[in-house]
Design a protein around this motif. Structure first.
Motif, PDB file in Angstrom:
ATOM      1  N   ARG A 174       1.058 -10.890 -24.193  1.00  0.00           N
ATOM      2  CA  ARG A 174       0.330 -10.632 -22.956  1.00  0.00           C
ATOM      3  C   ARG A 174       0.019  -9.157 -22.864  1.00  0.00           C
TER       4      ARG A 174
ATOM      5  N   SER B  85       2.295   5.158 -27.141  1.00  0.00           N
ATOM      6  CA  SER B  85       2.961   3.963 -26.624  1.00  0.00           C
ATOM      7  C   SER B  85       1.956   2.978 -26.032  1.00  0.00           C
ATOM      8  N   CYS B  86       0.681   3.300 -26.142  1.00  0.00           N
ATOM      9  CA  CYS B  86      -0.335   2.358 -25.679  1.00  0.00           C
ATOM     10  C   CYS B  86      -1.561   2.449 -26.580  1.00  0.00           C
TER      11      CYS B  86
ATOM     12  N   GLN C  57      -1.299  -5.772 -20.590  1.00  0.00           N
ATOM     13  CA  GLN C  57      -1.526  -5.169 -19.283  1.00  0.00           C
ATOM     14  C   GLN C  57      -2.416  -3.963 -19.513  1.00  0.00           C
TER      15      GLN C  57
ATOM     16  N   THR D 279      -3.460  -0.537 -18.377  1.00  0.00           N
ATOM     17  CA  THR D 279      -2.758   0.427 -17.530  1.00  0.00           C
ATOM     18  C   THR D 279      -3.701   1.422 -16.872  1.00  0.00           C
TER      19      THR D 279
ATOM     20  N   VAL E  54      -1.039  -1.776 -22.710  1.00  0.00           N
ATOM     21  CA  VAL E  54       0.237  -2.025 -23.375  1.00  0.00           C
ATOM     22  C   VAL E  54       0.408  -3.537 -23.502  1.00  0.00           C
ATOM     23  N   SER E  55       1.207  -3.955 -24.463  1.00  0.00           N
ATOM     24  CA  SER E  55       1.397  -5.389 -24.681  1.00  0.00           C
ATOM     25  C   SER E  55       2.871  -5.730 -24.732  1.00  0.00           C
ATOM     26  N   SER E  56       3.181  -6.937 -24.317  1.00  0.00           N
ATOM     27  CA  SER E  56       4.569  -7.396 -24.441  1.00  0.00           C
ATOM     28  C   SER E  56       4.718  -8.142 -25.758  1.00  0.00           C
ATOM     29  N   GLU E  57       5.955  -8.393 -26.123  1.00  0.00           N
ATOM     30  CA  GLU E  57       6.286  -9.090 -27.363  1.00  0.00           C
ATOM     31  C   GLU E  57       5.378 -10.293 -27.583  1.00  0.00           C
ATOM     32  N   ASP E  58       5.287 -11.109 -26.560  1.00  0.00           N
ATOM     33  CA  ASP E  58       4.615 -12.385 -26.711  1.00  0.00           C
ATOM     34  C   ASP E  58       3.119 -12.301 -26.460  1.00  0.00           C
TER      35      ASP E  58
END
Lengths: 247, 247
Positions: free
Chosen positions: A85, A109-110, A87, A89, A79-83
Motif C-alpha cells: 500500500r 526514505s521515500c 501513501q 506524503t 512511502v510504501s508499506s511492506e504489503d
DNA sequence: CGCGAGCTTGATGCCGATCAATGCATGTGG
DNA sequence: CCACATGCATTGATCGGCATCAAGCTCGCG
C-alpha cells in the motif's frame, strides 16, 4: 495554462543556473538574501536535472547526496508499506524542496515521482552544509524550511486523523489554490496534475470517494469540475467545509 | 499568556546540567561527540525546566526561543482544528527533542503537554545556531534530528492514511517497545503513560476502538493487558499485524 | 476508429463511530 | 471506615461513512 509539455531531449546536467535571476527566488531557498549571498548560492546550485513525467527523481534506499529545488513541473513523494500500500506524503511545486528525508540516514526514505515533465535545481548537500556555516542567513533559511516541513506534516496528520472525506478534499483544494496563488496563478482556477487515485493516496481515501467528493461539491455549487480542470466558485464555503461546518 | 508551567513551585532554572555526564548522551543531541565538543555543548545547555503532569511546556502561538530535550518523563504534542478536534502528533520520551515546529515562524505550532512529571533540558535556539556554525558535528547531528522527525512523520502518515485500526495499534505498540528498548527497558513489558483517548487521538481512532483492540490482542494471546500495564506475549505476531497479515 | 487509462456512478457490505451501560481504581470528605 | 464522586476502561448494540465491487462513460491517442 503554462503546461510545458515540451519534450526534454537532453539529460541536462550542465545547464547554467542562477538563483539570482530565478523568478522563484522569493519562494525558494534564497528568500530574502542579499546580493552577495545570492552570488555564493549561485556557485552552490550549479546544475539542473530534468525528470520526465512518470520518472522518479530518487527512490527509497537511494544514497542521499543532494537536495532538489523544483524549478518547473510537479512532483509527488510517497512511502510504501511492506504489503504494497502506498501513501502519498506530499505534492511539490515550483520553489519547493525535495529530499530532506535523506539527511537523517544518508539514504532516501521515500520516492519522489514527477507528475509532469519537470526540472529541478541540484543542491549538493555537503556544500550546503559548508556554506550555511558561513552564512547565517542561509543557515536560518534552511532550518526554517525543514521546520516548515515538520509543521506541514502536523497539518496532514490532523487531516488524516480527524477529518471526514469531504473535509479532507476541501482542505487539499484550498491548500493547492493558496500555493498556486503565491506563485502568481489564479486562486479560483487550477488544473490538477495528479489522478483521483493519487489524491486519494494522499488523503487516505479511495479514488471513488474522491470522485464522489468532487461531484458533491459540484452539485452544491462550490466547484465546477471538468476532468482535472477545477474552478472554485465559492471559496468561502470551501473554507467552511475544512472546519467542521455542516453543509 | 504563557501560563505554561510557571505554577511549578521549584522553577528549576538553575540546576547544573551536563550533557557529558548525562546517561542519554548517546541518544540525544550529543550523539557521538568528542569530549571537546561535549564541553561546548554543556555550556549551551545550561538550564533545566520541570513540568508537572498535565501542564504544558509550550502552547500553540507561544514565542519560540528554545528547543527542549526530554530528560525525564513523557510528553505528547498535539495540534487542534478550528472546531476543537485535536490530533496528537507524537509522544516524546527521554532523549527526544521538542519544539522543532517553532523554528519555522518563531512561534510554536503545537502544544507540548507533560503526561507525567518531567524534566527537560533547555537549549536556547540562537546559541544552538551559533555553535553549530562552529562545530560541524553539531550541525550535522542537528540536521539529522530534524530530518529524522520528517521521516517519522511520513511513517505516521502511512499509518493514518492506509492502516486499519488493529494495524495502527500494533504499529504504535511496537514503536513504543522499540524506543523503550533503546533506553534499556524491557521490550516485552511497558506501562502506558497515556490514556486510551490519547492513543486514539494519535492513531485517528476513538477510545472505544483502542480499547477493543487491546481486548482483541489479549484474546489472541498477543498481549496481556491490565489497565496501562502491557506485556507483549507474541512480538512476532504483533509485527505481522503491522504489515498486512490476515489473522 | 477503437483501445485503454482515468473517471463517474450505483449497489452493497463492513469497519469503526456513536450511544449507552457498567465496571473498576483512586481520591475525598463526613 | 464508609459513601460517594470522578476519571478511565470495558463491553454491547446500533448506525453511518467509506470501501468494495461492478458497470458504464469520456477523452486522448496510436
Amino acid at each position: 495554462m503554462t503546461v510545458s509539455a515540451s519534450v526534454v531531449p537532453i539529460k541536462a546536467a550542465d545547464l547554467k543556473v542562477a538563483c539570482s535571476s530565478c523568478n522563484l527566488r522569493e519562494l525558494c531557498l534564497p528568500m530574502g538574501f542579499s546580493e552577495h549571498e545570492m552570488d555564493r548560492l549561485d556557485a552552490l546550485v550549479a546544475t539542473r536535472r530534468s525528470v520526465r513525467r512518470g520518472e522518479t527523481l530518487f527512490h527509497v534506499g537511494d544514497k542521499f547526496e543532494a537536495l532538489f529545488a523544483v524549478r518547473t513541473g510537479f512532483f509527488k513523494t510517497r512511502v510504501s508499506s511492506e504489503d504494497g500500500r502506498d501513501q502519498v506524503t506530499g505534492f511539490q511545486m515550483a520553489g519547493e524542496l525535495l529530499g530532506l528525508d535523506g539527511i537523517s540516514t544518508d539514504l532516501h526514505s521515500c520516492d519522489a515521482v514527477a507528475l509532469e515533465d519537470s526540472q529541478v535545481c541540484v543542491i549538493p548537500y555537503g556544500q550546503l552544509e559548508s556554506l550555511s556555516r558561513e552564512f547565517t542567513d542561509l543557515q536560518r533559511q534552511f532550518h526554517r524550511i525543514m521546520s516548515r516541513e515538520i509543521v506541514r506534516d502536523q497539518g496532514v496528520m490532523l487531516l488524516l486523523g480527524s477529518m471526514r472525506a469531504e473535509e479532507r478534499l476541501a482542505a487539499f483544494l484550498l491548500n493547492l489554490t493558496q500555493r498556486l496563488q503565491a506563485r502568481g496563478f489564479s486562486h479560483t482556477s487550477l488544473v490538477l496534475r495528479m489522478t483521483r487515485e493519487e489524491i486519494g493516496a494522499y488523503l487516505g481515501l479511495k479514488l471513488e470517494t474522491v470522485s464522489r467528493g468532487f461531484s458533491k461539491f459540484q452539485e452544491d455549487g462550490v466547484l465546477q469540475v471538468r476532468q482535472r480542470q477545477i474552478h472554485v466558485l465559492d471559496e468561502a464555503k470551501l473554507q467552511q467545509l475544512v472546519n467542521g461546518a455542516e453543509c
